[in-house]
Design an enzyme around this catalytic site. Structure first.
Site, short mmCIF file in Angstrom:
data_model
loop_
_atom_site.label_atom_id
_atom_site.label_comp_id
_atom_site.label_asym_id
_atom_site.label_seq_id
_atom_site.Cartn_x
_atom_site.Cartn_y
_atom_site.Cartn_z
CG ASP A 29 -29.86 42.35 -1.93
OD1 ASP A 29 -30.24 42.49 -3.11
OD2 ASP A 29 -29.21 43.22 -1.33
CG PHE A 70 -24.62 46.15 -1.59
CD1 PHE A 70 -23.71 46.34 -2.62
CD2 PHE A 70 -25.42 47.21 -1.20
CE1 PHE A 70 -23.61 47.56 -3.26
CE2 PHE A 70 -25.32 48.45 -1.84
CZ PHE A 70 -24.41 48.62 -2.87
NE ARG A 104 -19.48 45.77 -9.89
CZ ARG A 104 -20.64 46.04 -9.29
NH1 ARG A 104 -21.19 45.14 -8.49
NH2 ARG A 104 -21.25 47.17 -9.50
#
Length: 419
Positions: free
Chosen positions: A210, A133, A384
Site C-alpha cells: 500500500d 490502515f 499529524r
C-alpha cells in the site's frame, strides 16, 4: 530589542535556497490559511488543474462529447498510469493503471493473489499488521472469510512500524500473501520495502504494498525491488483532488497469471463486443472493471509534471528537511508541554509526515482549524503534521508549529483552571 528567533531565521534562509520554492505559487491560494499540515491526507489544488478542468468541461466534454472516448479517454487510465509509474514508482511502462478507489483495487489485487496457482493448496495465510490502515485490514478480513484463509497478524508499534525481522518471523510455507503499508499512516514509519519483499519471496509468497502515504513523498523503485503488486491513492501528495481514483501496479510477468474477481466490460478483451461471456484482456486492461473516472484523473497530471521536472530525489530531500525542522520545533516547544514525538527520528525510516502525541491533541486540532492551521488528528492522541514538499514552505511550517504550541498551552491552562 528582543533577539531574533533563530528558528524563524533558519526557516527564512531555508526558503531562500529551496530549489522547489517556485512551485508554491502554482497552488491555489486560500485567504484564511496560515499553515496547511494535511497534505498527507488531501493535497492542495494547483491553479493549472483549475484551468485544466475548466478546459475539459468546455472543450473536451462539452465540445467533443462521446467522441472523446475514441479520441483520448479510453487510453487515459494507461497513459497516466504509465506516467505515475515512471515519475513516482520506478515502474516501466505497461504495469500501472488508474482505476477505482484504493479499497476496490486492493480487493482486486489481493483476491487475485490468493487465488493464484502458486497460492493454492497449502498457502492459506495472509500476513498483515495490526496498525495497518483500517481499509487494508477490513478488506483482507473479508477476503479471508470468502476464501477460507487465516490472517497472520504482526503486532506493530503505532509509534514505529513493521520491521523485516518481524516479517521473517511469521512468513513460511503457508503464506500466500503479505500486505503492508510502505509508510505507516499514523507514525510515518517508512518500511524497508526491498528487504521485506525479498523475505516474502524467499518463503514463496507474493507481496502487495500500500503506497498511499509514500507515493509522491518518498522515492519508490517497484521494478528494482521486484515488487509483485501495489496500490495507492492520488489525492495526497499527487494532489488529484477529493476521491480521485487510485492506481494499481502489477508486475509484468504476473499479469497473465492473475485473474481479478470483478469482471466488467472495460476489462474484457474486446470492450465493445458485448459478448455472452467475459474474456479478460491482455495486460493491465484486465484489472479494470467499469467505466474509468476521467474527470478524476485530470488534476494529478499537473503535480506529475512538477515531480518530473525536479525528480523524486529533490522532493525527498526537501521532505526530510521539513520534517527534521518540525521535529526540532517539537523538541523545543512541545515536549516541554508534555508532548511526545510518535514518529521515527531516523530520517531513513521516516516518510513525509510526523505525529506528535498529547492527551489534549483532539481539542488542539479543533482550535487550530478555527485559526487557519490545518493538521489532522489520529488516535491515540496524535496530531499529524503532513508537510507536502511542493506546496509547503519552511516559514509556513514555523508559523504552524508556533500555533500548535500556543493552542496546546491554552488547552493546558484551561485544564488547570487558569485560563
Amino acid at each position: 530589542m528582543s533577539a531574533p528567533d533563530p528558528f524563524l531565521a533558519y526557516a527564512r534562509r531555508a526558503d531562500r535556497i529551496d530549489g522547489l520554492a517556485h512551485f508554491r505559487s502554482r497552488f491555489v491560494a486560500s485567504d484564511d490559511l496560515v499553515a496547511y499540515f494535511d497534505g498527507n491526507s488531501l493535497g492542495r489544488p494547483t491553479t493549472a488543474s483549475v484551468e485544466r478542468i475548466q478546459r475539459f468541461l468546455i472543450q473536451d466534454w462539452g465540445g467533443r462529447l462521446i467522441r472523446g472516448w475514441d479520441e483520448e479517454w479510453m487510453d487515459l487510465p494507461f497513459t497516466i498510469g504509465d506516467r505515475i509509474g515512471r515519475v513516482a514508482l520506478g515502474a516501466a511502462a505497461g504495469q500501472t493503471v488508474i482505476g477505482d478507489s484504493t479499497t476496490v483495487l486492493l480487493y482486486k489485487l489481493a483476491r487475485a493473489a490468493v487465488d493464484a496457482p502458486r497460492s493454492s493448496g497449502t498457502r492459506t495465510e495472509i500476513v498483515l499488521d495490526t496498525d495497518n490502515f483500517p481499509t487494508d485490514r477490513y478488506v483482507l478480513d473479508g477476503i479471508a472469510a470468502e476464501r477460507g484463509l487465516t490472517l497472520r497478524w504482526i503486532e506493530a508499534d503505532p509509534a514505529s512500524g513493521v520491521s523485516p525481522e518481524q516479517v521473517a518471523a511469521v512468513v513460511g510455507e503457508r503464506t500466500a500473501l503479505v500486505v503492508l503499508s510502505h509508510v505507516a499512516y499514523r507514525s510515518g514509519y517508512l518500511a524497508d520495502a526491498k528487504r521485506i519483499t525479498r523475505i516474502a519471496h524467499d518463503s514463496g509468497a507474493l507481496v502487495l504494498w500500500d503506497l498511499c502515504h509514500s507515493v509522491g513523498s518518498v522515492p519508490i523503485e517497484l521494478d528494482a525491488w521486484e515488487v509483485d503488486l501495489a496500490v495507492g491513492c492520488t489525492y495526497k501528495y499527487l494532489n488529484g483532488g477529493p476521491g480521485s481514483p487510485a492506481f494499481a501496479y502489477v508486475r509484468d510477468d504476473l499479469q497473465r497469471v492473475l485473474q481479478q474477481p470483478i469482471h466488467g466490460w472495460m476489462g474484457s478483451a474486446d470492450v465493445f463486443a458485448m459478448g455472452p461471456e467475459y474474456v479478460p484482456a491482455a495486460g493491465m486492461r484486465r484489472f479494470l472493471s467499469g467505466t474509468p473516472p476521467i474527470v478524476g484523473m485530470l488534476a494529478m497530471q499537473d503535480t506529475l509534471e512538477m515531480i518530473d521536472d525536479k525528480g523524486m530525489d529533490a522532493v525527498r530531500s526537501k521532505s526530510l528537511a521539513l520534517t527534521d525542522f518540525a521535529i526540532e520545533l517539537t523538541d523545543e516547544w512541545l515536549v516541554p508541554l508534555g508532548a511526545v514525538l510518535a514518529s521515527p527520528r531516523d530520517a531513513a525510516r521516516r516518510g513525509g509526515h510526523v505525529t506528535v502525541q498529547h492527551p489534549a491533541m483532539r481539542q488542539v486540532t479543533g482550535a487550530l482549524w478555527d485559526q487557519g492551521v490545518i493538521p489532522d488528528y489520529r488516535d491515540p492522541r496524535g496530531l499529524r503534521i503532513g508537510l507536502s514538499p511542493l506546496s509547503t514552505s519552511f516559514e509556513e511550517t514555523y508559523n504552524g508549529m508556533a500555533a500548535v504550541r500556543e493552542a496546546l498551552r491554552h488547552e493546558l491552562l484551561q485544564a488547570s483552571g487558569l485560563a
